[in-house]
Design a protein around this motif. Structure first.
Motif, PDB file in Angstrom:
ATOM      1  N   GLU A  87       0.843  -1.194   0.000  1.00 34.56           N
ATOM      2  CA  GLU A  87       0.000   0.000   0.000  1.00 34.56           C
ATOM      3  C   GLU A  87       0.873   1.237   0.000  1.00 34.56           C
ATOM      4  OE1 GLU A  87      -3.477   2.210   2.676  1.00 34.56           O
ATOM      5  OE2 GLU A  87      -2.507   0.377   3.425  1.00 34.56           O
ATOM      6  N   ASP A  88       0.521   2.194  -0.826  1.00 34.35           N
ATOM      7  CA  ASP A  88       1.126   3.517  -0.750  1.00 34.35           C
ATOM      8  C   ASP A  88       0.012   4.544  -0.923  1.00 34.35           C
ATOM      9  OD1 ASP A  88       0.637   3.768  -3.508  1.00 34.35           O
ATOM     10  OD2 ASP A  88       2.689   3.259  -4.076  1.00 34.35           O
ATOM     11  N   LYS A  89       0.359   5.754  -1.243  1.00 34.46           N
ATOM     12  CA  LYS A  89      -0.622   6.838  -1.349  1.00 34.46           C
ATOM     13  C   LYS A  89      -1.558   6.645  -2.528  1.00 34.46           C
ATOM     14  CE  LYS A  89      -0.774  11.911  -1.696  1.00 34.46           C
ATOM     15  NZ  LYS A  89       0.053  13.149  -1.807  1.00 34.46           N
ATOM     16  N   TYR A  90      -1.151   5.804  -3.501  1.00 39.14           N
ATOM     17  CA  TYR A  90      -1.879   5.749  -4.768  1.00 39.14           C
ATOM     18  C   TYR A  90      -2.552   4.400  -5.050  1.00 39.14           C
ATOM     19  CZ  TYR A  90       1.141   9.802  -5.321  1.00 39.14           C
ATOM     20  OH  TYR A  90       1.786  10.993  -5.125  1.00 39.14           O
ATOM     21  N   VAL A  91      -1.979   3.297  -4.590  1.00 37.44           N
ATOM     22  CA  VAL A  91      -2.507   1.969  -4.911  1.00 37.44           C
ATOM     23  C   VAL A  91      -2.490   1.059  -3.692  1.00 37.44           C
ATOM     24  CG1 VAL A  91      -1.840   2.059  -7.353  1.00 37.44           C
ATOM     25  CG2 VAL A  91      -0.248   1.104  -5.669  1.00 37.44           C
ATOM     26  N   ILE A  92      -3.348   0.040  -3.742  1.00 35.08           N
ATOM     27  CA  ILE A  92      -3.339  -1.046  -2.759  1.00 35.08           C
ATOM     28  C   ILE A  92      -3.314  -2.361  -3.530  1.00 35.08           C
ATOM     29  CG2 ILE A  92      -4.575  -2.224  -0.903  1.00 35.08           C
ATOM     30  CD1 ILE A  92      -5.918   0.320  -0.144  1.00 35.08           C
ATOM     31  N   VAL A  93      -2.395  -3.247  -3.162  1.00 31.16           N
ATOM     32  CA  VAL A  93      -2.340  -4.598  -3.725  1.00 31.16           C
ATOM     33  C   VAL A  93      -2.746  -5.571  -2.626  1.00 31.16           C
ATOM     34  CG1 VAL A  93      -0.891  -6.376  -4.791  1.00 31.16           C
ATOM     35  CG2 VAL A  93      -0.485  -3.961  -5.315  1.00 31.16           C
ATOM     36  N   ILE A  94      -3.681  -6.477  -2.942  1.00 31.10           N
ATOM     37  CA  ILE A  94      -4.177  -7.420  -1.934  1.00 31.10           C
ATOM     38  C   ILE A  94      -4.026  -8.865  -2.407  1.00 31.10           C
ATOM     39  CG2 ILE A  94      -5.873  -5.749  -1.086  1.00 31.10           C
ATOM     40  CD1 ILE A  94      -8.034  -7.556  -2.514  1.00 31.10           C
ATOM     41  N   ASP A  95      -4.090  -9.776  -1.459  1.00 35.14           N
ATOM     42  CA  ASP A  95      -4.165 -11.213  -1.718  1.00 35.14           C
ATOM     43  C   ASP A  95      -5.557 -11.646  -1.257  1.00 35.14           C
ATOM     44  OD1 ASP A  95      -3.818 -13.909  -2.045  1.00 35.14           O
ATOM     45  OD2 ASP A  95      -2.170 -14.129  -0.625  1.00 35.14           O
ATOM     46  N   LYS A  96      -6.434 -11.930  -2.204  1.00 32.46           N
ATOM     47  CA  LYS A  96      -7.848 -12.228  -1.919  1.00 32.46           C
ATOM     48  C   LYS A  96      -8.060 -13.721  -1.689  1.00 32.46           C
ATOM     49  CE  LYS A  96     -11.037 -12.624  -5.189  1.00 32.46           C
ATOM     50  NZ  LYS A  96     -11.816 -13.825  -4.800  1.00 32.46           N
ATOM     51  N   ASP A  97      -8.901 -14.046  -0.721  1.00 35.25           N
ATOM     52  CA  ASP A  97      -9.272 -15.436  -0.471  1.00 35.25           C
ATOM     53  C   ASP A  97     -10.294 -15.919  -1.497  1.00 35.25           C
ATOM     54  OD1 ASP A  97      -7.657 -15.484   1.748  1.00 35.25           O
ATOM     55  OD2 ASP A  97      -9.296 -15.225   3.196  1.00 35.25           O
ATOM     56  N   PRO A  98     -10.350 -17.237  -1.748  1.00 36.33           N
ATOM     57  CA  PRO A  98     -11.434 -17.756  -2.589  1.00 36.33           C
ATOM     58  C   PRO A  98     -12.773 -17.560  -1.876  1.00 36.33           C
ATOM     59  CG  PRO A  98     -10.262 -19.570  -1.523  1.00 36.33           C
ATOM     60  CD  PRO A  98      -9.475 -18.326  -1.245  1.00 36.33           C
ATOM     61  N   GLY A  99     -13.818 -17.340  -2.653  1.00 38.70           N
ATOM     62  CA  GLY A  99     -15.140 -17.155  -2.069  1.00 38.70           C
ATOM     63  C   GLY A  99     -15.510 -15.709  -1.813  1.00 38.70           C
ATOM     64  N   VAL A 100     -14.560 -14.788  -2.015  1.00 39.40           N
ATOM     65  CA  VAL A 100     -14.815 -13.360  -1.794  1.00 39.40           C
ATOM     66  C   VAL A 100     -15.032 -12.681  -3.143  1.00 39.40           C
ATOM     67  CG1 VAL A 100     -13.862 -11.196  -0.910  1.00 39.40           C
ATOM     68  CG2 VAL A 100     -13.427 -13.346   0.310  1.00 39.40           C
ATOM     69  N   LEU A 101     -16.161 -11.996  -3.280  1.00 41.40           N
ATOM     70  CA  LEU A 101     -16.431 -11.232  -4.495  1.00 41.40           C
ATOM     71  C   LEU A 101     -15.463 -10.049  -4.604  1.00 41.40           C
ATOM     72  CD1 LEU A 101     -20.336 -10.958  -4.598  1.00 41.40           C
ATOM     73  CD2 LEU A 101     -18.900 -11.868  -6.425  1.00 41.40           C
ATOM     74  N   SER A 102     -15.100  -9.702  -5.814  1.00 47.13           N
ATOM     75  CA  SER A 102     -14.252  -8.532  -6.013  1.00 47.13           C
ATOM     76  C   SER A 102     -15.029  -7.252  -5.746  1.00 47.13           C
ATOM     77  CB  SER A 102     -13.701  -8.508  -7.438  1.00 47.13           C
ATOM     78  OG  SER A 102     -12.824  -9.582  -7.666  1.00 47.13           O
ATOM     79  N   ILE A 103     -16.214  -7.136  -6.351  1.00 48.90           N
ATOM     80  CA  ILE A 103     -17.063  -5.960  -6.178  1.00 48.90           C
ATOM     81  C   ILE A 103     -18.502  -6.418  -5.941  1.00 48.90           C
ATOM     82  CG2 ILE A 103     -15.581  -4.502  -7.603  1.00 48.90           C
ATOM     83  CD1 ILE A 103     -17.640  -4.786  -9.852  1.00 48.90           C
ATOM     84  N   ALA A 104     -19.351  -5.486  -5.561  1.00 56.80           N
ATOM     85  CA  ALA A 104     -20.734  -5.806  -5.229  1.00 56.80           C
ATOM     86  C   ALA A 104     -21.537  -6.225  -6.453  1.00 56.80           C
ATOM     87  CB  ALA A 104     -21.392  -4.612  -4.553  1.00 56.80           C
ATOM     88  N   THR A 105     -22.576  -7.012  -6.199  1.00 54.15           N
ATOM     89  CA  THR A 105     -23.560  -7.356  -7.217  1.00 54.15           C
ATOM     90  C   THR A 105     -24.912  -6.813  -6.752  1.00 54.15           C
ATOM     91  OG1 THR A 105     -24.137  -9.474  -6.177  1.00 54.15           O
ATOM     92  CG2 THR A 105     -22.297  -9.476  -7.747  1.00 54.15           C
TER      93      THR A 105
END
Length: 310
Positions: A87-105
């Motif tokens: 994470e810095d002032k401009y971007v966040i990089v994550i490691d996502k678990d299976p079963g988690v949606l990226s964005i809302a539906t």
């Protein structure tokens, strides 16, 4: 009454005398600690360059920089379903678990990677926001990134093909893939039932290119490393089905077996040119143990390297 002895302050400070990278510098300066122990210091945000906490292994150091090592771990609220890799002032990089949606539906708004990170940044300031750059399917685990302002989002999206240098995945697929490596090229088009279909000739859809290499296989399963030249919806899943080796657990695209109780797809590597600093940032996560367990290996003993493109 005798006072207890003061706890020794083991914090360390070093000055950089010549240009180098952070991890190499720390290995040279910190004696008595293994490479993994030093990586752990970075992971737990115990390293500062100047007054800024840095966790990136290949962070560039310049002559005169001051590097500080603290014994106190930086504890943050645990984020359910994902971990922040960078994470810095401009971007966040994550490691996502299976079963988690990226964005809302329409039916699911909470517990998505987007909503979790939105709450996280708003804890620091109520006006903070995050902005979507790309997505992973719900059942795909691994690396994703988000922008922290609209300008950064626009810069990355408008120059995506030039900025993103690598997006590599590992996939556990059904059956024994006999071709050691290959490139799959087809046109992908989504039907009315939201299923993406692959055609070897232009069907009016989007051209998709996937390079793969076999890492391990047996009679029943194959573990593949995949590099994407394009980033189409469901690209890997559809391409694996098209060669007769659907991704394990992916019923939507033809899978009939699921020994790992999840879809066998993991976004393992991500590298991109930072839109503000122009620095190349490279991130990787381990192959999930479940993927290699089907070959009788608790730990990954496979050799990962970039897939050669034809």
């Amino acid at each position: 009454m005798k006072q207890p002895p003061k706890k020794e302050n083991k914090d360390l400070t070093f000055q950089v005398t010549q240009p180098t990278e952070l991890l190499n510098f720390l290995i040279e300066k910190i004696h008595g600690k293994s490479r993994n122990s030093i990586k752990s210091l970075l992971t737990h945000k115990q390293i500062k360059v100047g007054n800024k906490v840095v966790s990136q292994y290949n962070h560039p150091l310049n002559q005169g920089d001051i590097v500080k090592v603290t014994t106190v771990r930086h504890e943050e609220k645990k984020l359910i379903g994902l971990r922040i890799v960078y994470e810095d002032k401009y971007v966040i990089v994550i490691d996502k678990d299976p079963g988690v949606l990226s964005i809302a539906t329409e039916t699911e708004k909470r517990g998505t990677a987007y909503s979790i990170l939105s709450e996280y940044v708003k804890e620091k300031h109520s006006q903070n926001r995050i902005f979507v750059l790309h997505r992973l399917d719900r059942e795909t685990s691994g690396l994703m990134m988000f922008a922290k302002d609209q300008e950064t989002q626009g810069m990355l999206q408008h120059h995506w093909d030039r900025s993103v240098r690598a997006r590599s995945y590992v996939a556990l697929v059904e059956g024994q893939v006999n071709q050691p490596q290959d490139t799959i090229v087809s046109w992908l088009k989504e039907g009315k039932t939201f299923v993406v279909h692959s055609s070897p000739i232009d069907n009016g859809g989007q051209k998709a290119v996937t390079n793969y290499r076999v890492l391990k296989n047996n009679r029943y399963y194959s573990l593949l490393a995949l590099d994407l030249e394009t980033g189409r919806k469901n690209q890997i899943r559809v391409h694996m089905q098209s060669i007769g080796h659907p991704v394990v657990g992916d019923k939507k695209y033809g899978a009939t077996h699921n020994p790992i109780r999840r879809v066998g797809l993991h976004a393992m590597e991500l590298s991109f040119i930072h839109p503000i600093t122009n620095q190349l940032l490279e991130f990787s996560t381990p192959i999930p143990k479940k993927f290699t367990a089907v070959f009788g290996a608790e730990k990954s003993d496979v050799n990962i390297r970039r897939v050669n493109k034809k």
